[in-house]
Design a protein around this motif. Structure first.
Motif, mmCIF file in Angstrom:
data_model
loop_
_atom_site.group_PDB
_atom_site.id
_atom_site.type_symbol
_atom_site.label_atom_id
_atom_site.label_comp_id
_atom_site.label_asym_id
_atom_site.label_seq_id
_atom_site.Cartn_x
_atom_site.Cartn_y
_atom_site.Cartn_z
ATOM 1 N N LYS A 1 -44.401 17.719 36.010
ATOM 2 C CA LYS A 1 -43.947 18.834 35.169
ATOM 3 C C LYS A 1 -43.495 18.382 33.786
ATOM 4 O O LYS A 1 -43.491 19.166 32.850
ATOM 5 N N THR A 2 -43.176 17.112 33.641
ATOM 6 C CA THR A 2 -42.763 16.541 32.356
ATOM 7 C C THR A 2 -43.853 16.700 31.293
ATOM 8 O O THR A 2 -43.573 16.800 30.110
ATOM 9 N N TYR B 1 -52.902 11.089 39.814
ATOM 10 C CA TYR B 1 -51.753 11.450 38.968
ATOM 11 C C TYR B 1 -52.233 12.029 37.636
ATOM 12 O O TYR B 1 -51.753 13.069 37.194
ATOM 13 N N SER C 1 -42.944 9.576 35.316
ATOM 14 C CA SER C 1 -42.312 10.898 35.249
ATOM 15 C C SER C 1 -42.942 11.894 36.210
ATOM 16 O O SER C 1 -44.111 11.780 36.575
ATOM 17 N N ASN C 2 -42.151 12.893 36.561
ATOM 18 C CA ASN C 2 -42.627 14.018 37.349
ATOM 19 C C ASN C 2 -43.738 14.720 36.570
ATOM 20 O O ASN C 2 -43.686 14.810 35.341
ATOM 21 N N LYS D 1 -41.321 6.169 42.044
ATOM 22 C CA LYS D 1 -40.962 7.121 40.980
ATOM 23 C C LYS D 1 -40.717 6.436 39.629
ATOM 24 O O LYS D 1 -39.811 6.788 38.891
#
Length: 87
Positions: free
Chosen positions: A30-31, A53, A27-28, A24
């Motif tokens: 959704k960022t 990704y 970033s996720n 991790k």
């Protein structure tokens, strides 16, 4: 690692690899929803997980523009049939 230049531009740095994504260090997804530009020129290494990704980012934010796309990214993207996302 991600660095935000402003509200619309994000720079990805380091190794965009499965091990880094699993830890991790990026970033996720959704960022990136409101991101307009992602600068890839500071990535030192990328693998198929890194390409996946970036494809996920493009899926959640279809108007995002990738800048600084390396030959390695284009080659890997071509192997997976997603090179059109990086042009």
């Amino acid at each position: 690692m991600t660095t935000s230049i402003n509200d619309e531009t994000i720079v990805l740095k380091g190794d965009l690899l499965l091990s880094e994504l699993s830890a991790k260090k990026f970033s996720n997804i959704k960022t990136y929803k409101n991101t307009k530009k992602i600068d890839l020129q500071h990535l030192t290494n990328i693998d198929s997980a890194g390409i996946a990704y970036l494809v996920q980012i493009k899926t959640i934010s279809p108007n995002v523009c990738f800048e600084g796309v390396s030959d390695k990214i284009l080659i890997l993207a071509g192997l997976y049939g997603v090179s059109f996302l990086f042009k």
